[in-house]
Scaffold this active site. Structure first.
Site, PDB file in Angstrom:
ATOM      1  N   ASP A 155       0.836  -1.203   0.000  1.00 37.49           N
ATOM      2  CA  ASP A 155       0.000   0.000   0.000  1.00 37.49           C
ATOM      3  C   ASP A 155       0.873   1.257   0.000  1.00 37.49           C
ATOM      4  OD1 ASP A 155      -2.267   1.529   0.056  1.00 37.49           O
ATOM      5  OD2 ASP A 155      -2.723   1.180   2.173  1.00 37.49           O
TER       6      ASP A 155
ATOM      7  N   HIS B  34       2.779   3.273  -9.062  1.00 35.17           N
ATOM      8  CA  HIS B  34       2.593   1.839  -9.320  1.00 35.17           C
ATOM      9  C   HIS B  34       3.819   1.257 -10.035  1.00 35.17           C
ATOM     10  CE1 HIS B  34      -1.356   2.104  -7.737  1.00 35.17           C
ATOM     11  NE2 HIS B  34      -1.898   2.747  -8.760  1.00 35.17           N
TER      12      HIS B  34
ATOM     13  N   LEU C 263      11.310 -20.493  -4.118  1.00 35.40           N
ATOM     14  CA  LEU C 263      10.237 -19.673  -3.536  1.00 35.40           C
ATOM     15  C   LEU C 263       8.935 -19.844  -4.316  1.00 35.40           C
ATOM     16  CD1 LEU C 263       9.679 -16.902  -1.725  1.00 35.40           C
ATOM     17  CD2 LEU C 263       9.808 -15.868  -3.967  1.00 35.40           C
TER      18      LEU C 263
HETATM   19  C1  FPP Z   1      -1.839   0.245  -3.269  1.00 33.53           C
HETATM   20  O1  FPP Z   1      -1.406   1.568  -3.428  1.00 33.53           O
HETATM   21  C2  FPP Z   1      -1.353  -0.585  -4.337  1.00 33.53           C
HETATM   22  C3  FPP Z   1      -2.143  -1.187  -5.276  1.00 33.53           C
HETATM   23  C4  FPP Z   1      -3.604  -1.047  -5.322  1.00 33.53           C
HETATM   24  C5  FPP Z   1      -1.574  -2.003  -6.324  1.00 33.53           C
HETATM   25  C6  FPP Z   1      -0.300  -2.730  -6.027  1.00 33.53           C
HETATM   26  C7  FPP Z   1       0.266  -3.020  -7.322  1.00 33.53           C
HETATM   27  C8  FPP Z   1       1.568  -3.016  -7.670  1.00 33.53           C
HETATM   28  C9  FPP Z   1       2.675  -2.857  -6.730  1.00 33.53           C
HETATM   29  C10 FPP Z   1       1.964  -3.173  -9.083  1.00 33.53           C
HETATM   30  C11 FPP Z   1       1.204  -4.151  -9.957  1.00 33.53           C
HETATM   31  C12 FPP Z   1       1.408  -5.575  -9.598  1.00 33.53           C
HETATM   32  C13 FPP Z   1       2.035  -6.517 -10.336  1.00 33.53           C
HETATM   33  C14 FPP Z   1       2.013  -7.941  -9.891  1.00 33.53           C
HETATM   34  C15 FPP Z   1       2.769  -6.213 -11.560  1.00 33.53           C
HETATM   35  P1  FPP Z   1      -2.499   2.712  -3.543  1.00 33.53           P
HETATM   36  O2  FPP Z   1      -2.655   3.031  -4.976  1.00 33.53           O
HETATM   37  O3  FPP Z   1      -3.758   2.295  -2.852  1.00 33.53           O
HETATM   38  O4  FPP Z   1      -1.782   3.846  -2.768  1.00 33.53           O
HETATM   39  P2  FPP Z   1      -2.470   5.022  -1.920  1.00 33.53           P
HETATM   40  O5  FPP Z   1      -3.261   4.356  -0.818  1.00 33.53           O
HETATM   41  O6  FPP Z   1      -1.306   5.790  -1.411  1.00 33.53           O
HETATM   42  O7  FPP Z   1      -3.326   5.792  -2.866  1.00 33.53           O
END
Ligand code: FPP
Length: 245
Positions: A23, A40, A134
């Site tokens: 997150d 992202h 893993l």
């Molecule tokens: C949360 O940050 C993160 C996500 C909803 C997506 C996590 C995805 C990735 C790390 C990349 C894609 C994955 C792969 C497997 C290639 P947020 O956007 O909710 O952050 P915020 O709460 O600060 O807005």
């Protein structure tokens, strides 16, 4: 003369299964005046780093929450960006992951994604199925409530068909109907960005997991962050409902 034991010789073994709620990508980008997609993108870099760290630390299972069933509520452009990153990750990284002995599993309703992504996922799972390094579990279009409801429906159908008796249903049987069938429960669940909730992630499976909430935003998460979380895990006393000592 016996050689000196390495400094890590007495280190406790790492948790067998670490699950992470990644997150804070959006906030990381906002703090830099960048679009959310940049957060992202950096999140994928952090993901790559943590998979490598997990291998080095001999963690058996690493589960990453990449896209929840609630994430469809985000603006369509952001959903497209996240799907694009997943596509790119699978296209670019599969060969290296396979070479490093990583076994890839997906959980969640990933079969409902775009056909080309479904194909990439099937390919990743089948290519790496026999690997014994893993196990990287990626949760996409995943939500625990739905997973539990679907498991219940399948068990109810088996009972209605006469294939199962009500008395046969126990925790073990129930767990085999979840997406995580064959994967041990997580010992440690980490959430980054300072938020302290599970957000519909592994609600059944994390029943006895240690929860570690960290202030670091996901794009800044690295091997040291993982080591800190594991250190915290080792200082917790897991009692599984029993008394201590
Ligand atoms: C949360 O940050 C993160 C996500 C909803 C997506 C996590 C995805 C990735 C790390 C990349 C894609 C994955 C792969 C497997 C290639 P947020 O956007 O909710 O952050 P915020 O709460 O600060 O807005």
């Amino acid at each position: 003369m016996t050689p000196n034991p390495s400094p890590q010789a007495d280190a406790p073994p790492p948790p067998r299964h670490v699950a992470i709620i990644m997150d804070g990508n959006g906030r990381w980008a906002k703090a830099r005046g960048l679009p959310r997609v940049a957060g992202h993108q950096r999140g994928v870099d952090a993901l790559r780093g943590v998979v490598e760290a997990g291998q080095e630390m001999k963690i058996d299972f690493l589960t990453l929450y990449a896209f929840s069933s609630e994430n469809w509520k985000r603006p369509p452009t952001e959903v497209d960006d996240l799907m694009g990153l997943l596509r790119l990750y699978l296209r670019r990284e599969l060969r290296d992951l396979h070479r490093n002995g990583v076994r890839i599993r997906f959980i969640g309703e990933w079969r409902r994604l775009a056909v080309d992504i479904v194909k990439l996922i099937e390919d990743a799972e089948s290519t790496t199925a026999q690997n014994y390094g893993l196990t990287l579990v990626i949760a996409v279009n995943y939500g625990s409530h739905r997973e539990i409801v679907e498991a219940t429906k399948r068990i109810a159908a088996a009972v209605a068909d006469g294939a199962m008796a009500v008395g046969d249903i126990d925790e073990e049987v129930f767990a085999t109907h979840l997406h995580t069938d064959g994967i041990p429960d997580p010992d440690l669940v980490i959430r980054t960005s300072g938020e302290q909730r599970l957000s519909n992630f592994l609600l059944w499976q994390a029943g006895y997991a240690e929860l570690v909430f960290m202030d670091v935003l996901w794009p800044d998460f690295n091997k040291t962050s993982l080591e800190q979380a594991i250190d915290e895990f080792h200082h917790r006393e897991r009692r599984y409902g029993a008394t201590s000592g």
